[in-house]
Design an enzyme around this catalytic site. Structure first.
Site, PDB file in Angstrom:
ATOM      1  N   HIS A   7       0.874  -1.172   0.000  1.00  0.00           N
ATOM      2  CA  HIS A   7       0.000   0.000   0.000  1.00  0.00           C
ATOM      3  C   HIS A   7       0.915   1.227   0.000  1.00  0.00           C
ATOM      4  O   HIS A   7       2.015   1.177   0.550  1.00  0.00           O
ATOM      5  CB  HIS A   7      -0.833  -0.054   1.284  1.00  0.00           C
ATOM      6  CG  HIS A   7      -1.908   0.976   1.398  1.00  0.00           C
ATOM      7  ND1 HIS A   7      -1.659   2.286   1.734  1.00  0.00           N
ATOM      8  CD2 HIS A   7      -3.246   0.888   1.236  1.00  0.00           C
ATOM      9  CE1 HIS A   7      -2.803   2.954   1.780  1.00  0.00           C
ATOM     10  NE2 HIS A   7      -3.786   2.132   1.481  1.00  0.00           N
ATOM     11  N   ASP A  64       3.362  -4.297   8.103  1.00  0.00           N
ATOM     12  CA  ASP A  64       2.159  -3.481   7.990  1.00  0.00           C
ATOM     13  C   ASP A  64       0.979  -4.441   8.155  1.00  0.00           C
ATOM     14  O   ASP A  64       0.624  -5.171   7.244  1.00  0.00           O
ATOM     15  CB  ASP A  64       2.136  -2.800   6.617  1.00  0.00           C
ATOM     16  CG  ASP A  64       0.808  -2.116   6.323  1.00  0.00           C
ATOM     17  OD1 ASP A  64      -0.085  -2.128   7.189  1.00  0.00           O
ATOM     18  OD2 ASP A  64       0.660  -1.565   5.212  1.00  0.00           O
ATOM     19  N   GLN A  78      -4.274  -4.831   7.252  1.00  0.00           N
ATOM     20  CA  GLN A  78      -5.293  -5.790   6.816  1.00  0.00           C
ATOM     21  C   GLN A  78      -5.244  -7.054   7.670  1.00  0.00           C
ATOM     22  O   GLN A  78      -6.285  -7.570   8.082  1.00  0.00           O
ATOM     23  CB  GLN A  78      -5.083  -6.160   5.336  1.00  0.00           C
ATOM     24  CG  GLN A  78      -5.261  -5.016   4.365  1.00  0.00           C
ATOM     25  CD  GLN A  78      -6.706  -4.558   4.228  1.00  0.00           C
ATOM     26  OE1 GLN A  78      -7.644  -5.295   4.530  1.00  0.00           O
ATOM     27  NE2 GLN A  78      -6.902  -3.331   3.789  1.00  0.00           N
ATOM     28  N   LYS A 135     -10.201  -0.243  10.598  1.00  0.00           N
ATOM     29  CA  LYS A 135     -10.436  -1.485   9.843  1.00  0.00           C
ATOM     30  C   LYS A 135     -10.801  -2.635  10.788  1.00  0.00           C
ATOM     31  O   LYS A 135     -11.260  -3.680  10.355  1.00  0.00           O
ATOM     32  CB  LYS A 135      -9.190  -1.864   9.035  1.00  0.00           C
ATOM     33  CG  LYS A 135      -8.853  -0.862   7.924  1.00  0.00           C
ATOM     34  CD  LYS A 135      -7.738  -1.375   7.051  1.00  0.00           C
ATOM     35  CE  LYS A 135      -7.002  -0.293   6.305  1.00  0.00           C
ATOM     36  NZ  LYS A 135      -7.672   0.182   5.105  1.00  0.00           N
ATOM     37  N   CYS A 148      -4.719   2.517  -3.797  1.00  0.00           N
ATOM     38  CA  CYS A 148      -3.502   3.040  -3.167  1.00  0.00           C
ATOM     39  C   CYS A 148      -2.329   2.086  -3.375  1.00  0.00           C
ATOM     40  O   CYS A 148      -1.502   1.897  -2.479  1.00  0.00           O
ATOM     41  CB  CYS A 148      -3.685   3.277  -1.667  1.00  0.00           C
ATOM     42  SG  CYS A 148      -4.897   4.523  -1.269  1.00  0.00           S
TER      43      CYS A 148
END
Ligand SMILES: Cc1ncc(COP(=O)(O)O)c(C=O)c1O
Lengths: 161, 418
Positions: B134, B212, B215, B238, B376
């Protein structure tokens, strides 16, 4: 499809996107311009030939959604044979159409199109571009039909009328 | 079209999806006169009533600025805020709550590391990311490169959408990589990356590793120690929590050595005009009044997720993703992007002759929310040879009915264009 989407995806637009009449390039263009939308990767390139202060031909290469392709094709159709001054005026009118304030009573494209078909004096007509006006009810998609006009602006940027 | 949800049992069995759905007020809304079908949880998840109520209650009954007031209300609010730090530590299985730094979102967490740890890096060293990042885990490193002369390396992915582990290994070989910053789950392909192996190889080559988890943390249990991570980030909105609150976890020894990111109130130990000294971690990295209510809301979201349990969530989402892949395969002209070894609840696809924008608008007119565009991740799109995709992403409340409506509507959209 659901009602309002039908308005946006007018048969004429879908048909035009599927079988554009002015897609392609010109062998020796006098002017070129490009519009890009970095958010979605869409792109329109315009090739333009001039005769004096008139546009003789326009061709476009468009990588984009149905609205973007139809808008580019309708631009090419409307502006072929047009004076440069008039081309700019049509562009201004097109932009104005997209940002016209919402009229709550105006629920269908047909009603709104009336105003477009009968523009006040001195303002050039949008010709066959009326179906695109439904985009004003879909704010997220305005950028899609503006892209060819961004390309036109770039192409005309260095031409003095 | 089948509109009766109650008749259909979820394939997962364990999770009572309808009971879950009932806790999300927004799911009973209509859009353009149609029941709202929300398939954009990967961009931001909807919020259960307990999160909404908890935040409203905080503002109604228990709110003041924290860490400053000497009065009862401030002390209680500080306790509620700091309690979430402990909750997040447990959620990530972090060794200590002092290693939990609250940020605005994942983007800010990554920027914090890029600035702070980045300021300790020297030209000649490198940061290694992957092709499927991303922009949040790409731009901060590009900016660091341009600021400091650190090299930015990009590990390729395979055509299936997995990290190319061989190439990854080669990029580590010269020992110049100081930090591997890699997604734990791709927001476009759904790929769950082999974090443990990535971390082990990084450490063997003398590099630190940041994941990261924006998600990943939503879909499966995260154990930063088992993953072998040095830094891990995620973002509250999220995870069924509010916007404005994200998390950076980092190993204590690293955080201790890193300079502050932003300066201001709350992050200092003593201040004169000549010189200031910094507070201990985590406060060193939390300048200014934080997102107090949002942090408390994140605590409620984590409590809620844990009450459902990641075993049930993961089983539900895996079954649902398999179901969706099967259903979508039947839509004429539809092509799913990527076929990673492990996929979370994210499916990107293209449909011959129909542009993602047109798909998204027409789905929306039928009440269905998906994302269309580059997500993105512009360099990833280029790598895949695509300009844009449509993406459906799932949450704990997504059910087979949502998928059925999506697939049926996609087939009708295709008919409309072809
Ligand atoms: C993989 C990934 N990383 C980072 C982010 C950024 O999250 P945020 O915008 O909350 O900082 C996202 C969210 O879109 C994401 O999907």
């Amino acid at each position: 499809m659901n009602g309002a989407a039908q308005d946006l995806y007018d048969r004429q637009i879908v048909e035009r996107a599927r079988n554009p009449l002015y897609a392609g390039e010109l062998p020796v263009p006098d002017l070129q311009g490009e519009g890009r939308n970095p958010l979605c990767g869409d792109r329109t390139r315009l090739d333009i030939t001039l005769e004096g202060h008139h546009i003789s031909q326009i061709r476009h290469r468009t990588r984009g959604c149905a609205l973007c392709i139809a808008a580019a094709d309708m631009l090419a159709e409307r502006l072929g044979g047009c004076g440069l001054e008039e081309a700019r005026a049509v562009g201004a009118r097109f932009s104005a159409m997209l940002v016209a304030p919402d009229d709550p009573a105006e629920t269908t494209v047909q009603k709104a199109a009336k105003r477009i078909e009968n523009p006040p004096e001195g303002i050039p007509s949008l010709g066959g571009m009326e179906p695109l006006m439904a985009v004003r009810f879909h704010k997220a998609r305005i950028r899609c039909v503006e892209l060819p006009w961004v390309a036109l602006k770039e192409a005309l940027a260095h031409v003095r009328v | 079209m089948n509109t009766d949800r109650t008749l259909k049992a979820a394939p997962a069995g364990k999770l009572d999806v309808q009971a879950v759905r009932a806790q999300f007020p927004i799911l009973s809304e209509t859009v353009h006169g149609r029941p709202f079908v929300f398939l954009d949880s990967g961009a931001s998840a909807q919020k259960p009533a307990v999160v909404i109520d908890c935040m409203a209650d905080a503002m109604r009954h228990q709110y003041a600025n924290i860490h400053r007031g000497l009065y009862w209300m401030s002390e209680r609010t500080s306790e509620a805020y700091e309690a979430v730090r402990g909750q997040v530590a447990a959620f990530l299985n972090a060794p200590s709550h002092e290693e939990i730094i609250f940020t605005r979102n994942s983007t800010e967490a990554i920027n914090l590391v890029a600035h702070s740890l980045g300021s300790l890096m020297k030209p000649g060293q490198a940061v290694l990311i992957s092709e499927m990042e991303h922009h949040a885990n790409l731009i901060p490193w590009q900016m660091l490169r341009d600021r400091s002369g650190v090299e930015l390396r990009v590990a390729p992915i395979t055509d299936e959408g997995d990290l190319d582990m061989e190439a990854y290994g080669r990029l580590l070989e010269d020992g110049k990589v100081a930090l591997v910053a890699m997604t734990h789950m791709s927001n476009v392909l759904g790929t769950v990356t082999p974090a443990r192996e990535i971390a082990d190889r990084a450490h063997e080559a003398g590099a630190l590793v940041l994941f990261d988890g924006s998600q990943a943390a939503v879909h499966r249990r995260t154990d930063v120690q088992a993953l072998g991570a040095d830094f891990y980030t995620f973002t509250g909105h999220k995870l069924y929590g509010p916007t404005g609150i994200g998390v950076l976890w980092g190993r204590r020894a690293l955080l201790d050595d890193m300079p502050p990111f932003l300066g201001g109130g709350d992050m200092i130990s003593s201040v004169t005009f000549e010189k200031s000294t910094w507070a201990n971690v985590p406060h060193k990295f939390e300048a200014g009044t934080p997102a107090i209510v949002e942090t408390i809301g994140l605590g409620a979201a984590i409590r809620w997720v844990e009450s459902i349990g990641f075993d049930a969530i993961e089983a539900h989402e895996q079954a649902l993703t398999a179901y969706a892949l099967e259903k979508l395969a039947d839509v004429p002209g539809l092509k799913v992007v990527g076929a990673p070894k492990q996929r979370g609840g994210v499916i990107s696809f293209t449909m011959a002759d129909v542009h993602p924008h047109d798909i998204a608008t027409l789905l929306d007119r039928n009440g269905i929310a998906v994302r269309a565009g580059q997500h993105c991740a512009e360099p990833l799109m280029r790598r895949l040879g695509l300009h844009a995709t449509t993406r459906a992403s799932f949450g704990v409340y997504t059910d087979t009915h949502d998928i059925d409506v999506l697939a049926e509507t996609l087939a009708r959209i295709r008919d409309f264009f072809v």
